[in-house]
Motif scaffolding. Sequence first.
Motif, short mmCIF file in Angstrom:
data_model
loop_
_atom_site.label_atom_id
_atom_site.label_comp_id
_atom_site.label_asym_id
_atom_site.label_seq_id
_atom_site.Cartn_x
_atom_site.Cartn_y
_atom_site.Cartn_z
N VAL A 6 -102.20 -72.81 -21.50
CA VAL A 6 -102.12 -72.77 -20.04
C VAL A 6 -100.72 -73.14 -19.58
CG1 VAL A 6 -102.96 -73.84 -17.91
CG2 VAL A 6 -104.58 -73.20 -19.68
N GLU A 7 -100.19 -74.22 -20.14
CA GLU A 7 -98.86 -74.67 -19.71
C GLU A 7 -97.76 -73.74 -20.19
OE1 GLU A 7 -100.27 -79.33 -19.35
OE2 GLU A 7 -99.07 -78.71 -21.09
N MET A 8 -97.98 -73.08 -21.29
CA MET A 8 -97.02 -72.06 -21.72
C MET A 8 -97.01 -70.88 -20.75
SD MET A 8 -95.28 -72.97 -24.45
CE MET A 8 -94.76 -71.43 -25.22
N THR A 9 -98.11 -70.71 -20.03
CA THR A 9 -98.20 -69.66 -19.00
C THR A 9 -97.61 -70.12 -17.68
OG1 THR A 9 -100.20 -68.72 -20.00
CG2 THR A 9 -99.79 -68.22 -17.68
N THR A 10 -97.91 -71.37 -17.29
CA THR A 10 -97.56 -71.82 -15.94
C THR A 10 -96.12 -72.29 -15.79
OG1 THR A 10 -98.44 -74.04 -16.42
CG2 THR A 10 -99.93 -72.44 -15.36
N MET A 11 -95.57 -72.94 -16.80
CA MET A 11 -94.24 -73.53 -16.62
C MET A 11 -93.13 -72.50 -16.43
SD MET A 11 -94.59 -76.70 -16.13
CE MET A 11 -96.11 -76.19 -15.30
N PRO A 12 -93.16 -71.33 -17.10
CA PRO A 12 -92.16 -70.31 -16.77
C PRO A 12 -92.25 -69.86 -15.31
CG PRO A 12 -93.15 -69.83 -18.88
CD PRO A 12 -93.94 -70.95 -18.29
N ILE A 13 -93.44 -69.95 -14.72
CA ILE A 13 -93.59 -69.57 -13.31
C ILE A 13 -92.94 -70.62 -12.41
CG2 ILE A 13 -95.27 -69.07 -11.49
CD1 ILE A 13 -97.16 -68.11 -13.72
N VAL A 14 -93.05 -71.89 -12.78
CA VAL A 14 -92.35 -72.94 -12.03
C VAL A 14 -90.84 -72.69 -12.09
CG1 VAL A 14 -91.82 -75.40 -11.93
CG2 VAL A 14 -94.16 -74.65 -12.42
N VAL A 15 -90.34 -72.39 -13.28
CA VAL A 15 -88.92 -72.11 -13.45
C VAL A 15 -88.50 -70.92 -12.58
CG1 VAL A 15 -87.21 -71.27 -15.12
CG2 VAL A 15 -88.74 -73.15 -15.74
N ASP A 16 -89.34 -69.90 -12.57
CA ASP A 16 -89.06 -68.73 -11.74
C ASP A 16 -89.06 -69.07 -10.25
OD1 ASP A 16 -88.78 -65.71 -11.51
OD2 ASP A 16 -90.59 -66.04 -10.31
N GLN A 17 -89.96 -69.97 -9.85
CA GLN A 17 -89.99 -70.42 -8.45
C GLN A 17 -88.67 -71.07 -8.05
OE1 GLN A 17 -93.05 -71.26 -6.00
NE2 GLN A 17 -93.25 -69.16 -6.68
N TRP A 18 -88.17 -71.94 -8.91
CA TRP A 18 -86.89 -72.59 -8.61
C TRP A 18 -85.77 -71.56 -8.51
CZ3 TRP A 18 -88.11 -76.72 -12.80
CH2 TRP A 18 -88.83 -77.77 -12.22
N SER A 19 -85.83 -70.56 -9.38
CA SER A 19 -84.79 -69.52 -9.35
C SER A 19 -84.89 -68.70 -8.06
CB SER A 19 -84.93 -68.62 -10.57
OG SER A 19 -84.01 -67.56 -10.52
N THR A 20 -86.09 -68.27 -7.73
CA THR A 20 -86.29 -67.43 -6.54
C THR A 20 -86.01 -68.19 -5.25
OG1 THR A 20 -87.97 -66.13 -7.71
CG2 THR A 20 -87.99 -66.04 -5.30
N ASN A 21 -86.48 -69.41 -5.18
CA ASN A 21 -86.40 -70.17 -3.93
C ASN A 21 -85.08 -70.89 -3.73
OD1 ASN A 21 -89.05 -69.40 -3.41
ND2 ASN A 21 -89.92 -71.28 -4.25
N ARG A 23 -89.16 -80.92 -6.21
CA ARG A 23 -90.59 -81.02 -5.88
C ARG A 23 -90.96 -80.05 -4.76
NH1 ARG A 23 -92.62 -86.84 -3.98
NH2 ARG A 23 -91.51 -86.21 -2.09
N ALA A 24 -90.11 -79.94 -3.76
CA ALA A 24 -90.41 -79.08 -2.61
C ALA A 24 -90.08 -77.62 -2.87
CB ALA A 24 -89.64 -79.57 -1.38
N GLY A 25 -89.34 -77.34 -3.93
CA GLY A 25 -88.84 -75.99 -4.15
C GLY A 25 -89.74 -75.07 -4.93
N ALA A 26 -90.92 -75.54 -5.34
CA ALA A 26 -91.85 -74.70 -6.11
C ALA A 26 -93.23 -74.76 -5.48
CB ALA A 26 -91.90 -75.13 -7.57
N ASP A 27 -93.86 -73.62 -5.30
CA ASP A 27 -95.20 -73.53 -4.72
C ASP A 27 -96.22 -73.62 -5.85
OD1 ASP A 27 -97.59 -72.90 -3.51
OD2 ASP A 27 -96.75 -71.31 -2.25
N MET A 28 -96.84 -74.78 -6.01
CA MET A 28 -97.75 -74.99 -7.12
C MET A 28 -99.07 -74.24 -6.95
SD MET A 28 -96.11 -76.58 -9.34
CE MET A 28 -94.53 -77.45 -9.40
N SER A 29 -99.39 -73.79 -5.75
CA SER A 29 -100.60 -72.98 -5.58
C SER A 29 -100.42 -71.61 -6.24
CB SER A 29 -100.95 -72.83 -4.10
OG SER A 29 -99.99 -72.06 -3.41
N ILE A 30 -99.21 -71.07 -6.20
CA ILE A 30 -98.92 -69.80 -6.88
C ILE A 30 -99.03 -70.00 -8.39
CG2 ILE A 30 -97.11 -68.12 -7.38
CD1 ILE A 30 -96.12 -68.50 -4.51
N VAL A 31 -98.52 -71.11 -8.85
CA VAL A 31 -98.59 -71.44 -10.28
C VAL A 31 -100.04 -71.57 -10.73
CG1 VAL A 31 -97.89 -73.11 -12.04
CG2 VAL A 31 -96.35 -72.60 -10.14
N ALA A 32 -100.84 -72.27 -9.93
CA ALA A 32 -102.25 -72.47 -10.26
C ALA A 32 -103.00 -71.15 -10.32
CB ALA A 32 -102.89 -73.40 -9.23
N GLN A 33 -102.74 -70.29 -9.36
CA GLN A 33 -103.44 -69.00 -9.33
C GLN A 33 -103.10 -68.17 -10.56
OE1 GLN A 33 -103.20 -66.97 -5.60
NE2 GLN A 33 -104.25 -65.15 -6.33
#
Length: 585
Positions: free
Chosen positions: A415-430, A331-341
């Motif tokens: 929308v979710e097909m766009t946003t969820m790979p970004i969440v996955v990338d956040q976990w990888s990066t962070n 939960r803390a490892g992904a910035d959802m504001s980046i995902v939203a943008q």
Amino acid sequence: MTSRLTTTFSRRSALGLGAAALSATALAACGGSTGGGSPSGATEDGGSGARSTAGTIDNDGILRIGATIATSNVFPENFNVFGGGDSAPGNALFWETLFRISSTDGSALVPNLGKSFEYTEEGKVCTYTLRDDVTWNDGEKFTSKDVAYTYGFIFEEPGTEPDEDGNLPWLAKAIETPDEHTVVVTYNEPQYTEDLPLSLYFPIYPEHIYKDLDRQSYQDKAPVGTGPGRLTKFSGQQIEIEIREDYWGEVSSELKAVHIVPAGTAGNIESQITKGDVDWSQGGAPGVVDNFVGMEDHNGYFYYPDGSTRGIIMATHKGPTKDVAVRKALRAGADMSIVAQAAGIAYTVPSVTGLDTGIYESMLKEEFSKPMTADVEGAKKLLADAGWSVNDAGNLEKDGKEFPLKLYIQNDNPVEMTTMPIVVDQWSTNLGLKVEFTPLPADVFGPAQAKGDYELSLWTTNAAGGAFQAFTMYMHTKIYKIGDELADGNYGRWEMPDAANEAITAITQTPPDQVDQIVEHCQVLQQAVSDDAPYIPVQSNGAGGMFTTMKWSGIKQASEIDYFPRVDGYNNVVQTLRDLSPTKA
């Protein structure tokens, strides 16, 4: 998308109705991001108004709305939302509920066909007082008989004996109508929260039309409602509805008719609005804030949260997510504001509790009053302190065992097909964590999620309709054995703390005017979600609205109003029509 509502439901399914219904509409009308970087200057609460407010089209008094249509590309000729097959768009111009749900104040109820309600006998008896100036669009008076008829088929036959599963009937005795403007409903159990789902999903039907019909099979081609609309012409490609002069409520005095046309693809409806062929439509494809609004100076778009939330459900019964430290770290490892943008549709990020920070502003604890933020260093510490590491393959590892993770989603939401790979990338990066993005078709995803097969899956985590509806799917009665195909929203099998379960039960036993007590109970639930992290809030659900100011003005942003400007949803379209006015040249 249109959906059929069933009126035959058990106590368990009825109390979870918000979760089930909102799951479907969320997929159909999803649209949201914080909208930063828009060429027209996105507003803080989601979207961007038109840059030009000078009218360029002569106003003929007709509002043209784009509506979603089935794959057949033909509107179904049926306005019966309780049966008869799929129903056509425009229902909300005919059918209305006793109360409407406010988009502020924690989804408070606002008088509509009903003037007031009062609970007595510790919540077992509700007395409704109705307006006395309402007529059906055929001229007949709206009376208590109509409410008794409608609620009678919703709640079914009264009785005092439990069924084979131990459930009592909803009603202890038949609904009473002491006079034309009073309705008395007597339940077997306290039902203080029941008016919220009634206001969301169950409009009042005319007894004098429907009492002798087979409601569940009847195709209504000439709807007689209390709303402002009267159907004048129907074709598979256009629905024409006149605004009646004897409507009890308010609509723009300049509005004469509403014409509903197919929205088509995202590109098609954006083009229709940009040319001025359509004035307003629900929805918005990824990037709508930048792309559509930038096409023409009269184009505008706003996003309207509805109180429900989409989030990543984490299994509390299996795998590494059984450990609360792992759940909190994800939960803390992904910035959802980046995902939203990145989504570009102006949705807002909920609080860590899953509650929208606007709709629930008056109910949120101070520490939960802002949108959820990331804490990457905190996430790493949580994992380390609990004995977890991330190995070279990007998998979680503990005590010599590694645990690959997958994030499952249903693959029919752009929308979710766009946003969820970004969440996955956040976990990888962070965090260095390699989570496999796994989209699946609905017929594969749904049954497996219901059985509890997934450690991470995306779905509705909080339903709309107030504090009870937001958390009802997590009551102890909703914990299902692994493999149970009837899981009712609690797909992660979270066993909330006893204090939280007692709090949600207490909400059902608290009169709605005792707001401070309801807030207190709701805050216990908020704390439980924060502490246990059963899910990761991603977006405040709702719908976007695309519009042009070439002919009409008055579409407002969420922070300015207490309703949801949506083409569907009872009472909302009527409130929107009230605020419209011709754009001045």
